[in-house]
Design a protein around this motif. Structure first.
Motif, PDB file in Angstrom:
ATOM      1  N   MET A 122       0.830  -1.200   0.000  1.00 25.34           N
ATOM      2  CA  MET A 122       0.000   0.000   0.000  1.00 25.34           C
ATOM      3  C   MET A 122       0.871   1.261   0.000  1.00 25.34           C
ATOM      4  N   HIS A 123       1.985   1.211   0.723  1.00 23.13           N
ATOM      5  CA  HIS A 123       2.908   2.348   0.764  1.00 23.13           C
ATOM      6  C   HIS A 123       3.420   2.684  -0.636  1.00 23.13           C
ATOM      7  N   ASN A 124       3.779   1.671  -1.408  1.00 30.28           N
ATOM      8  CA  ASN A 124       4.290   1.889  -2.758  1.00 30.28           C
ATOM      9  C   ASN A 124       3.249   2.564  -3.642  1.00 30.28           C
ATOM     10  N   VAL A 125       1.995   2.161  -3.493  1.00 25.99           N
ATOM     11  CA  VAL A 125       0.922   2.764  -4.281  1.00 25.99           C
ATOM     12  C   VAL A 125       0.700   4.210  -3.853  1.00 25.99           C
ATOM     13  N   ILE A 126       0.636   4.448  -2.557  1.00 16.81           N
ATOM     14  CA  ILE A 126       0.405   5.801  -2.032  1.00 16.81           C
ATOM     15  C   ILE A 126       1.514   6.747  -2.473  1.00 16.81           C
ATOM     16  N   LYS A 127       2.742   6.273  -2.430  1.00 19.49           N
ATOM     17  CA  LYS A 127       3.884   7.081  -2.867  1.00 19.49           C
ATOM     18  C   LYS A 127       3.781   7.417  -4.353  1.00 19.49           C
ATOM     19  N   GLU A 128       3.310   6.462  -5.151  1.00 21.71           N
ATOM     20  CA  GLU A 128       3.172   6.662  -6.597  1.00 21.71           C
ATOM     21  C   GLU A 128       2.259   7.845  -6.917  1.00 21.71           C
ATOM     22  N   PHE A 129       1.250   8.067  -6.069  1.00 25.60           N
ATOM     23  CA  PHE A 129       0.280   9.145  -6.307  1.00 25.60           C
ATOM     24  C   PHE A 129       0.515  10.356  -5.402  1.00 25.60           C
ATOM     25  N   MET A 176      -3.633   6.314   7.543  1.00 25.16           N
ATOM     26  CA  MET A 176      -4.123   7.679   7.364  1.00 25.16           C
ATOM     27  C   MET A 176      -3.193   8.387   6.386  1.00 25.16           C
ATOM     28  N   VAL A 177      -3.761   8.929   5.315  1.00 30.69           N
ATOM     29  CA  VAL A 177      -2.976   9.535   4.241  1.00 30.69           C
ATOM     30  C   VAL A 177      -3.515  10.925   3.932  1.00 30.69           C
ATOM     31  N   VAL A 178      -2.624  11.848   3.589  1.00 36.35           N
ATOM     32  CA  VAL A 178      -3.053  13.173   3.135  1.00 36.35           C
ATOM     33  C   VAL A 178      -2.459  13.449   1.758  1.00 36.35           C
ATOM     34  N   PHE A 179      -3.252  14.047   0.887  1.00 41.15           N
ATOM     35  CA  PHE A 179      -2.812  14.476  -0.433  1.00 41.15           C
ATOM     36  C   PHE A 179      -2.888  16.002  -0.465  1.00 41.15           C
ATOM     37  N   GLY A 180      -1.722  16.664  -0.562  1.00 42.65           N
ATOM     38  CA  GLY A 180      -1.701  18.119  -0.570  1.00 42.65           C
ATOM     39  C   GLY A 180      -0.964  18.729   0.599  1.00 42.65           C
ATOM     40  N   ALA A 181      -0.319  17.923   1.406  1.00 44.84           N
ATOM     41  CA  ALA A 181       0.523  18.372   2.513  1.00 44.84           C
ATOM     42  C   ALA A 181       1.563  17.271   2.765  1.00 44.84           C
ATOM     43  N   PRO A 182       2.797  17.620   3.160  1.00 42.90           N
ATOM     44  CA  PRO A 182       3.273  18.965   3.465  1.00 42.90           C
ATOM     45  C   PRO A 182       3.478  19.841   2.235  1.00 42.90           C
ATOM     46  N   ASN A 183       3.597  19.232   1.039  1.00 43.87           N
ATOM     47  CA  ASN A 183       3.736  20.014  -0.184  1.00 43.87           C
ATOM     48  C   ASN A 183       2.401  20.098  -0.901  1.00 43.87           C
ATOM     49  N   LYS A 184       2.154  21.215  -1.558  1.00 39.95           N
ATOM     50  CA  LYS A 184       0.912  21.379  -2.300  1.00 39.95           C
ATOM     51  C   LYS A 184       0.872  20.392  -3.461  1.00 39.95           C
ATOM     52  N   LEU A 185      -0.349  19.966  -3.802  1.00 38.94           N
ATOM     53  CA  LEU A 185      -0.520  18.969  -4.860  1.00 38.94           C
ATOM     54  C   LEU A 185      -1.742  19.329  -5.692  1.00 38.94           C
ATOM     55  N   LYS A 186      -1.536  19.525  -6.992  1.00 35.52           N
ATOM     56  CA  LYS A 186      -2.648  19.826  -7.884  1.00 35.52           C
ATOM     57  C   LYS A 186      -3.510  18.580  -8.083  1.00 35.52           C
ATOM     58  N   GLU A 187      -4.814  18.819  -8.242  1.00 35.05           N
ATOM     59  CA  GLU A 187      -5.760  17.731  -8.518  1.00 35.05           C
ATOM     60  C   GLU A 187      -5.701  16.639  -7.447  1.00 35.05           C
ATOM     61  N   HIS A 188      -5.515  17.056  -6.184  1.00 40.29           N
ATOM     62  CA  HIS A 188      -5.345  16.041  -5.131  1.00 40.29           C
ATOM     63  C   HIS A 188      -6.599  15.184  -4.924  1.00 40.29           C
ATOM     64  N   GLU A 189      -7.788  15.727  -5.254  1.00 40.70           N
ATOM     65  CA  GLU A 189      -9.008  14.921  -5.134  1.00 40.70           C
ATOM     66  C   GLU A 189      -8.948  13.731  -6.090  1.00 40.70           C
ATOM     67  N   ASN A 190      -8.519  14.003  -7.320  1.00 37.84           N
ATOM     68  CA  ASN A 190      -8.414  12.935  -8.316  1.00 37.84           C
ATOM     69  C   ASN A 190      -7.276  11.970  -7.997  1.00 37.84           C
ATOM     70  N   LYS A 191      -6.190  12.520  -7.452  1.00 30.79           N
ATOM     71  CA  LYS A 191      -5.068  11.670  -7.042  1.00 30.79           C
ATOM     72  C   LYS A 191      -5.509  10.684  -5.955  1.00 30.79           C
ATOM     73  N   ALA A 192      -6.315  11.172  -5.017  1.00 32.66           N
ATOM     74  CA  ALA A 192      -6.779  10.316  -3.916  1.00 32.66           C
ATOM     75  C   ALA A 192      -7.678   9.199  -4.434  1.00 32.66           C
ATOM     76  N   ILE A 193      -8.570   9.539  -5.371  1.00 33.70           N
ATOM     77  CA  ILE A 193      -9.459   8.520  -5.942  1.00 33.70           C
ATOM     78  C   ILE A 193      -8.668   7.506  -6.763  1.00 33.70           C
ATOM     79  N   GLU A 194      -7.749   8.003  -7.593  1.00 32.93           N
ATOM     80  CA  GLU A 194      -6.933   7.104  -8.418  1.00 32.93           C
ATOM     81  C   GLU A 194      -6.087   6.190  -7.545  1.00 32.93           C
ATOM     82  N   CYS A 195      -5.568   6.746  -6.451  1.00 30.15           N
ATOM     83  CA  CYS A 195      -4.773   5.956  -5.506  1.00 30.15           C
ATOM     84  C   CYS A 195      -5.618   4.860  -4.873  1.00 30.15           C
ATOM     85  N   SER A 196      -6.836   5.203  -4.474  1.00 25.69           N
ATOM     86  CA  SER A 196      -7.702   4.218  -3.824  1.00 25.69           C
ATOM     87  C   SER A 196      -8.052   3.072  -4.765  1.00 25.69           C
TER      88      SER A 196
END
Length: 238
Positions: free
Chosen positions: A81-88, A101-121
């Protein structure tokens, strides 16, 4: 007595070891930020996507496993799961039992983080399917199949919104985390999968931000009542 050169080599080896250890605990991105800011990560408001994932029937699955077998099973799952999360470009904040527990958009900003989270899941779910095939081949699956559980499944909850991101804890022990209503809702959505018979559940804030590729595959699963909110909240699955 060590020479100056020997001392320099030892100092450099220790520095590399500390850096390597730090990355194992916090990941590449967060480790670099910790080092660059000398450990002082002040709180900041961020618009992010938070993801919680949990293994269904985890207690039943592991109750008859020896401790070392349970740990090996969980670490194999976490590693994939870590490898997948890192990929996105997700940042793992915490392992809580069998939950991530994962965050998309912190500590660094991330564009399209909503889509990244769905694609990751979706990729996490695919990876878990592959893991189930491996566990069937090496007979690890006997621990849950003997309990009538055909395969390991996960529940995922995702929510988008404002959080406070930064160091949380005491003067003697801290960790980088996100706090706020967005985190609480994401955790609630993960658990709500049980109510709707779904595997990936997310709020309307995520749904309205999805590209056509994911928006067209999503469907309204129902509504839930969240603490502190007068009106029910629509939830979607994919």
């Amino acid at each position: 007595t060590k020479t100056i050169e020997e001392k320099s080599i030892l100092i450099e080896e220790n520095r590399q070891l500390m850096h390597k250890t730090l990355k194992r605990y916090f990941g590449d991105v967060l480790s670099e930020k910790i080092l660059s800011q000398k450990g002082e990560l002040e709180g900041e408001n961020r618009w992010v996507s938070v993801l919680f994932t949990d293994i269904s029937d985890y207690s039943t699955i592991t109750e008859n496993m020896a401790p070392e077998v349970a740990l090996e099973f969980l670490n194999e799952y976490f590693s994939e799961m870590h490898n997948v999360i890192k990929e996105f470009n997700g940042q793992i904040l915490n392992y809580i039992g069998d939950s991530i527990m994962v965050v998309f958009g912190a500590p660094n900003k991330l564009k399209e983080h909503e889509n990244k989270a769905i694609e990751c899941s979706l990729m996490m779910r695919k990876k878990l399917f592959e893991l189930n095939e491996t566990w069937n081949e090496n007979d690890t699956s006997r621990y849950w199949k003997n309990h009538g559980i055909n395969s390991i499944k996960m529940r995922i909850g995702i929510h988008t919104g404002s959080v406070i991101a930064g160091n949380v804890g005491s003067l003697d022990m801290i960790q980088y985390s996100t706090i706020g209503d967005t985190v609480n809702v994401a955790a609630r959505l993960e658990k709500a999968n049980k109510e709707f018979g779904t595997e990936i559940l997310f709020g309307e804030e995520v749904y309205t931000s999805l590209t056509e590729k994911f928006h067209s595959r999503s469907k309204l699963s129902g509504e839930i009542v969240l603490k502190g909110r007068a009106k029910p909240t629509k939830v979607y699955s994919i």
